[in-house]
Each structure stands twice: as C-alpha cells, then as structure tokens.
Design an enzyme around this catalytic site. Structure first.
Site, PDB file in Angstrom:
ATOM      1  N   ASP A  92      24.923  38.375  26.976  1.00 53.78           N
ATOM      2  CA  ASP A  92      25.603  37.420  27.998  1.00 53.78           C
ATOM      3  C   ASP A  92      26.630  37.354  27.066  1.00 53.78           C
ATOM      4  OD1 ASP A  92      26.862  35.594  29.286  1.00 53.78           O
ATOM      5  OD2 ASP A  92      25.263  34.102  30.357  1.00 53.78           O
ATOM      6  N   PHE A  93      27.954  38.124  27.458  1.00 55.72           N
ATOM      7  CA  PHE A  93      29.173  37.725  26.146  1.00 55.72           C
ATOM      8  C   PHE A  93      29.661  36.066  26.133  1.00 55.72           C
ATOM      9  CE2 PHE A  93      30.537  41.753  28.703  1.00 55.72           C
ATOM     10  CZ  PHE A  93      29.280  42.990  27.588  1.00 55.72           C
ATOM     11  N   HIS A 237      52.288  50.196  33.651  1.00 53.80           N
ATOM     12  CA  HIS A 237      52.457  51.838  33.962  1.00 53.80           C
ATOM     13  C   HIS A 237      54.251  52.406  33.471  1.00 53.80           C
ATOM     14  CE1 HIS A 237      48.436  51.647  33.313  1.00 53.80           C
ATOM     15  NE2 HIS A 237      48.418  52.147  34.868  1.00 53.80           N
TER      16      HIS A 237
HETATM   17  C1  BG6 Z   1      45.560  51.801  36.902  1.00 55.17           C
HETATM   18  C2  BG6 Z   1      45.348  50.848  37.383  1.00 55.17           C
HETATM   19  O1  BG6 Z   1      45.949  50.838  36.076  1.00 55.17           O
HETATM   20  O2  BG6 Z   1      45.422  53.075  36.810  1.00 55.17           O
HETATM   21  C3  BG6 Z   1      44.616  52.484  38.713  1.00 55.17           C
HETATM   22  O3  BG6 Z   1      43.790  50.161  37.786  1.00 55.17           O
HETATM   23  C4  BG6 Z   1      45.374  53.291  39.672  1.00 55.17           C
HETATM   24  O4  BG6 Z   1      44.490  51.622  40.127  1.00 55.17           O
HETATM   25  C5  BG6 Z   1      45.337  54.226  37.613  1.00 55.17           C
HETATM   26  O5  BG6 Z   1      44.582  54.482  39.882  1.00 55.17           O
HETATM   27  C6  BG6 Z   1      46.152  55.465  37.668  1.00 55.17           C
HETATM   28  O6  BG6 Z   1      45.574  56.135  36.564  1.00 55.17           O
HETATM   29  P1  BG6 Z   1      46.078  57.699  35.973  1.00 55.17           P
HETATM   30  O7  BG6 Z   1      45.678  58.006  35.144  1.00 55.17           O
HETATM   31  O8  BG6 Z   1      45.337  58.224  37.434  1.00 55.17           O
HETATM   32  O9  BG6 Z   1      47.193  57.655  37.123  1.00 55.17           O
END
Ligand code: BG6
Length: 489
Positions: A92-93, A237
């Site tokens: 358990d962390f 991203h």
């Molecule tokens: C993740 C998101 O960071 O990236 C997801 O939480 C998303 O919702 C995913 O589907 C997309 O990653 P990739 O590499 O498939 O473009």
C-alpha cells in the site's frame, strides 16, 4: 544524445498492474531487452496493492506481454530472459511499512528507478516513503502525467516530490517527446540551415498542429471527464509540439539548454482573455456518429457516462507567440477524440512569393508547406511548386511533394515506441526528453486562464458528430483568417 551508457538498476513500477504498465511499460522494457540494451543485472519490480501470490501476478504480466508485443517480435529466449528479471511486491503506497520491505528487496547497492504510474495524489507519499528508508539518494523518480489538474495542484505535487528529490533526478513524462518524429523536429530544424533561415514571421504565414484520435474514451470515462481534452492533450502534448516548433536554437543539446528555450516560448504565449475566447477557442463534445462505416455512441452515451457532463472532447484554438520571431503568425492547434482518423501532424505554411508573375487563377495554389507527420506513416514532406509537364500545359503550375517517408527510407529499422526511448533515457540519466517543473507550470498557467474563461462564460461544448473533424465553429476559427485546415476531407 545517445552516447551515455545504460546503467544497471532496479526499475520499480508503482502501479505495476495498471493499464499503462501492462500496455506500454512492460512491452517497452521487453523491447529494450530484445535490443540488447538492458544490462544483465537490471531487474524490474511491479508494485501494486493486490496481494495474491506474486507468481499469479507475474503470470498475468507475462500474458499481457504476449498480447501487447507483436507476434513477429516475440523471441522466446528474450521473453524468458525478460520474465526472469521480473518480480512482484504487494504494498500500500500510503503505508510506511511497505517501504522497508521494498528497501530489503532492492538491496543495499542497486540504483533505483521509481516509475510512478499511479494517480499524482500519491506521488508525495511514495517520495516520502522512499526517503524514509534512505533509498532516495540512489533513486531517480519518473512522474507520469497528469501532474495536477491546474497550476495550484501541479505545484503541490511538484513541491511534494521536490521535498525529497532534486530536479536533476526528477523525470516528468510527456510521451510525445519520446516519439521518433518529434525528436526529428530538432534534427530537422537545427541540422538544416535551409529551414532555420526561413523559420520566422518574414517567411512563415501560419502553423497548424493537429492531433486527431479516432478512438473515443476507451473505458476511461471517469478519469477523462474530470480532465477534458484541454487538460488531457493541449496542456502537455500540443504545447510541447508548439514549443519544439517555435523555440529558438538552443546553444547545445543539453537538457537545460533545450528546456530554457521551450520555457521562453511558453512565457511568450499571448493570453486569451474572456472577451477573445469565443473567437479564438472552440470546445466541442462528440455526439453519436459513424466511424469506418460503424455507428458509435456519443460521449454522453459511453459506458459509465454522466449524461449531464459538459466536458470537452475536442479543442481548437488560435494561439500567438509574442516575440520577434513569431509576431503576427497564428498557431492553430486542434485535437479531439472520435475524429475521422488517427492523425498527428504539423503543417508549416510559408508565405507567398513577394511578387507574383503567373496566371491569376493559379494564385491560390501558390504556397510552400512543410508537413511533418508524427503518426501514422511518420515522415516529412515539403510541398513545392513546379510546372506541369507537356507541350499543351504552358506555365501551368502544380504543387507536388518532396517526400521523406521514414518507413520507406529506413525500411529495415523498426520505429521504437515512445516509452522505449523514454525508459532508456531515464536509465542513462539523460533529461532532454523530460519536462522541467517550470515548463509544466507555464503551460498550466496558460491553460488555466482558458478554463477560467469558459467557467466565467458558462461556455457549453459545441456538438460534433463522431467521425467528423469537429464542430463547425472550429472551421470558422481558421476560415475567418482566410485559411483552411490542411487536408481535411
Ligand atoms: C494520452 C492521453 O496522454 O495520450 C490520451 O491521456 C490519449 O487521452 C493519448 O489518447 C494519445 O497518445 P498517442 O501516442 O496514441 O497519440
């Protein structure tokens, strides 16, 4: 970048039976083993709360591995070698006792990589547990996203980690930074003087970044609904991609030189106030539609959905960077679930020639574009104008590609998954591909103002049918400027 040796270590995966570990992390480690990149002494320890017999969990991990590694890449000898490196510990962390057991298991000498594939709310407790057993000094910690929900909560998580781990042993994951083509952005921009001299507002009219997904919520409704597409995709991203496109050349390839330049871009992002919000940002939510000829449900009809939710599954926005290089160049970003296809691409649109000498009706054709495709079919294509062939064609122009397809050009080389690269870089102690604390914070600050604006306006997401490129308003966002999204059918 690839020169440091890989040091042997114990890799402890907190959340070792979770979806990320099973789908991505174990397969990535297997591939590193297969490529001969894991030193013989490297061990992998899965940590989770489930307390069945370790052998049962190890067998389950093995089954998942065989499911997620392509059959042609499963080599029995490597598989056995890799499985022999695995161990399981139930803990358990949040309980201090488990960390003493963990320390015993790791032994007094091994270097530790602690990978947190758990909710960020427990990162602080894990760090404190590791520190209390004296493990912290020989540990690098790897933090999965999302780190927080907004600026304040991300600071709280980062501070709780920083209480025990210095920045140079903290690795924040944005898996897009591990993608092959994303790394190629650095090579493309800074190893080719051809592009760098053109890379500014004198020559570029606008930039598009699209990250479209065909999948919907895939059983993650509960998590996703708390986040939404802005927090889930733009804050990390897409802003990272924007930084790599827009940053100034770093003085070298060291992690801090690159990250210093990225931070300057984030700091220069023009705020989007409430009064500009409806013109510059579009949020959408998918309703039932068709994908590849199959009907799919809307976001509010997915399993476990709350039918009242106003969480966005799509965002398109027009961002500006206030500096000399980019003044007046819009960056159009868009990302969504349930779009017609999986497609991540960056399109750099160059300006028209300053003086035009061809037939007037051909004018709309004229523009060079650099298209950087991250997935699928990774590659780079430069659209150039040439003359159509044939005696009857006169000076008729056509736009054609100068193309580099990675899969065709490097036919024999397999394109590694982002997590393979990222795990390897952590083992080497190389932080280039990881996000520094201030980057995360500036990105949150910018996203927080958008969320606050939506809340202030009571802005509801606009519907779009699954299988389309988003709400009509996202098309208007770009056509208002006399442009269109590249390649939409
Ligand atoms: C993740 C998101 O960071 O990236 C997801 O939480 C998303 O919702 C995913 O589907 C997309 O990653 P990739 O590499 O498939 O473009």
């Amino acid at each position: 970048m690839a020169s440091q040796p890989v040091e042997s270590c114990t890799l402890a995966l907190f959340g070792g039976l979770g979806d990320l570990a099973l789908r991505k992390l174990f397969p990535a480690l297997y591939q590193l083993d297969r490529a001969g990149l894991l030193p013989a002494e490297t061990r992998v320890l899965a940590l989770a709360r489930e307390n069945d017999e370790p052998v049962a969990h190890l067998a389950a991990i093995g089954e998942h591995l065989r499911r997620h590694v392509p059959v042609r890449e499963q080599e029995e000898a490597v598989m056995q070698r890799f499985l022999a490196r695995l161990d399981y510990l139930s803990m358990d962390f949040l309980e201090a006792d488990g960390y003493a057991v963990l320390a015993d298991k790791i032994g007094p000498a091994s270097r530790l990589i602690a990978y947190f594939a758990t909710p960020a709310s427990v990162y602080g407790a894990i760090c404190a547990g590791l520190a209390a057993t004296g493990l912290a000094e020989r540990t690098r910690v790897v933090l999965e996203k999302p780190i927080g929900h907004d600026l304040a909560s991300s600071r709280a998580v980062n501070d709780a980690v920083a209480a025990h781990f210095p920045e140079n042993r903290t690795y924040r994951i944005d898996h897009y930074l591990g993608k092959e083509t994303v790394q190629n952005l650095i090579a493309l921009r800074f190893a080719n003087s051809l592009f760098e001299t053109q890379w500014n507002q004198n020559h570029i009219s606008h930039v598009e970044i699209t990250v479209a997904e065909q999948v919907g919520i895939e059983g993650r409704w509960g998590y996703f609904d708390q986040a939404g597409q802005l927090r889930d995709m733009i804050q990390n991203h897409l802003l990272q991609l924007l930084c790599l496109i827009a940053m100034d050349p770093p003085s070298d390839l060291s992690a801090d030189s690159i990250r210093d330049e990225k931070v300057k871009v984030l700091k220069a992002l023009a705020p989007i106030g409430v009064e500009q919000l409806s013109q510059q940002v579009v949020r959408g939510q998918y309703v039932a539609g068709n994908i590849l000829g199959k009907s799919v449900p809307g976001y509010l009809e997915e399993d476990n959905a709350n039918a009242q939710s106003d969480t966005e599954t799509f965002v398109a926005l027009r961002a500006e960077i206030r500096n000399w290089r980019w003044a007046g160049v819009p960056f159009y970003l868009r990302t969504g679930k349930r779009m017609p296809q999986k497609l991540s691409q960056i399109v750099i649109h160059f300006k028209e020639p300053p003086h035009y000498i061809f037939a007037p009706e051909q004018r709309p054709l004229i523009s060079n574009r650099l298209i950087i495709r991250l997935q699928p079919d990774e590659g780079i294509s430069l659209q150039v104008m040439t003359k159509d062939q044939g005696l009857d064609k006169g000076m008729q122009l056509r736009s054609g590609p100068l193309q580099l397809s990675f899969s065709d050009t490097y036919r024999s080389a397999r394109i590694p998954d982002a997590y393979e690269r990222l795990l390897l870089e952590v083992m080497k102690g190389n932080q280039n591909l990881f996000v520094r604390k201030d980057e995360i914070e500036y990105a949150w600050k910018w996203c927080d103002q958008l969320i606050a604006g939506w809340q202030q306006q009571g802005d509801a997401p606009k519907p779009y049918a699954a299988g389309t490129w988003g709400p009509v308003a996202s098309i208007a966002l770009i056509t208002r400027d006399g442009r269109s999204w590249y390649g939409d059918l």
